[in-house]
Design an enzyme around this catalytic site. Structure first.
Site, mmCIF file in Angstrom:
data_model
loop_
_atom_site.group_PDB
_atom_site.id
_atom_site.type_symbol
_atom_site.label_atom_id
_atom_site.label_comp_id
_atom_site.label_asym_id
_atom_site.label_seq_id
_atom_site.Cartn_x
_atom_site.Cartn_y
_atom_site.Cartn_z
ATOM 1 N N SER A 65 0.827 -0.889 -0.080
ATOM 2 C CA SER A 65 0.058 -0.321 -0.071
ATOM 3 C C SER A 65 0.574 1.344 0.173
ATOM 4 C CB SER A 65 -0.806 0.261 0.968
ATOM 5 O OG SER A 65 -1.692 -1.090 1.399
HETATM 6 N N1 SAM Z 1 0.478 -5.631 4.351
HETATM 7 C C1 SAM Z 1 1.013 -5.319 2.806
HETATM 8 C C2 SAM Z 1 2.062 -4.877 3.167
HETATM 9 O O1 SAM Z 1 2.964 -4.440 3.849
HETATM 10 O O2 SAM Z 1 2.854 -5.080 1.760
HETATM 11 C C3 SAM Z 1 -0.110 -5.103 1.946
HETATM 12 C C4 SAM Z 1 -1.295 -6.109 1.445
HETATM 13 S S1 SAM Z 1 -2.067 -6.680 -0.100
HETATM 14 C C5 SAM Z 1 -2.651 -4.657 0.154
HETATM 15 C C6 SAM Z 1 -3.304 -7.395 0.718
HETATM 16 C C7 SAM Z 1 -2.757 -9.242 0.950
HETATM 17 O O3 SAM Z 1 -4.027 -9.718 1.024
HETATM 18 C C8 SAM Z 1 -2.773 -9.636 -0.396
HETATM 19 O O4 SAM Z 1 -0.952 -10.328 -0.008
HETATM 20 C C9 SAM Z 1 -3.626 -10.685 -0.410
HETATM 21 O O5 SAM Z 1 -2.737 -11.689 -1.046
HETATM 22 C C10 SAM Z 1 -3.725 -10.633 0.933
HETATM 23 N N2 SAM Z 1 -5.322 -11.610 0.991
HETATM 24 C C11 SAM Z 1 -6.449 -11.707 0.288
HETATM 25 N N3 SAM Z 1 -7.063 -12.256 0.999
HETATM 26 C C12 SAM Z 1 -6.795 -12.481 2.487
HETATM 27 C C13 SAM Z 1 -6.813 -13.508 3.398
HETATM 28 N N4 SAM Z 1 -8.656 -14.322 2.823
HETATM 29 N N5 SAM Z 1 -6.504 -14.248 4.287
HETATM 30 C C14 SAM Z 1 -5.358 -14.018 4.477
HETATM 31 N N6 SAM Z 1 -4.359 -12.907 3.288
HETATM 32 C C15 SAM Z 1 -4.998 -12.601 1.880
#
Ligand code: SAM
Length: 221
Positions: A65
């Site tokens: 993000s």
């Molecule tokens: N916090 C992260 C960073 O600092 O790089 C950015 C995260 S990215 C915007 C959102 C993440 O949520 C993705 O890596 C995606 O695979 C994960 N995601 C989506 N659905 C999920 C779920 N049900 N459980 C865990 N992770 C999930």
């Protein structure tokens, strides 16, 4: 690749910009942004852009993000040292590293459904000294009861509504900070505080645009 870039100076400039534009107000959150090297959490080809205020691709169709969005979320979370935090969506591990700085690495559990991203996030965290953060591969829409209770659950992917599994493991006045709403556009950052009677006080904050939370209590795959 970012060769020749003065990353520490870029980091200070990014923090100054976030302060001047009103995103960063809390001294502890500011210190976290100054301490964690964002260049260690982006792909090698994106390192020179690590301190721009934009989301960057991290593979598998996911993003790290924009710093201003992370600042908004961390300020809303109002974390204190020693509080227990569950992050949903490890991705690169950057947000988890900021959480680790704020509450202590042993107090952070972060969940990621994509195994290869979870492994990358774990190695990025270890490389900057946060090997004690627990990275769990699994569906964060179901929470992680094994390490409950939590003082805060912070999601970095957007759900249609707050999953029921996030409320029970919160110790009042525990907070949920999460993008909620129909997949972008239409999401808002929701801050929900658990009252002592178990109900949630909901406040809708800034509009946002996160990747979808994919899971049993979220969007279908
Ligand atoms: N916090 C992260 C960073 O600092 O790089 C950015 C995260 S990215 C915007 C959102 C993440 O949520 C993705 O890596 C995606 O695979 C994960 N995601 C989506 N659905 C999920 C779920 N049900 N459980 C865990 N992770 C999930």
């Amino acid at each position: 690749m970012g060769r020749g870039v003065d990353f520490p100076a870029e980091r200070v400039r990014m923090v100054d910009r976030l302060v001047r534009s009103g995103y960063l107000k809390d001294a502890a959150v500011r210190a976290a942004f100054l301490a964690v090297p964002r260049e260690a959490f982006v792909r090698p080809e994106d390192r020179s852009a690590a301190y721009q205020d934009v989301p960057l691709p991290i593979g598998s169709g996911q993003t790290i993000s924009a710093p201003s969005m992370i600042a908004i979320m961390l300020e809303e979370a109002r974390l204190k040292p020693g509080e227990r935090v569950l992050e949903i969506g490890t991705g690169s591990g950057y947000h988890a590293a900021l959480l680790a700085f704020l509450v202590g690495p042993r107090n952070v559990v972060t969940m990621e459904r994509n195994r290869s991203l979870a492994e990358w996030g774990r190695s990025n965290l270890a490389a900057v000294g946060f090997a004690d953060v627990t990275v769990v591969v699994g569906d964060g829409s179901l929470g992680h009861p094994d390490r409950a209770p939590y003082d805060c659950i912070i999601a970095t992917a957007g759900a249609p509504r707050i999953p029921g599994a996030w409320s029970d493991p919160l110790t009042p006045p525990g907070r949920i900070v999460a993008p909620i709403g129909s997949s972008p556009p239409g999401q808002v950052l929701v801050v929900a505080t658990r009252r002592s009677d178990g109900t949630l006080e909901i406040r809708e904050g800034t509009p946002c645009a996160f990747v979808p939370l994919v899971g049993a209590q979220a969007w279908p795959a």
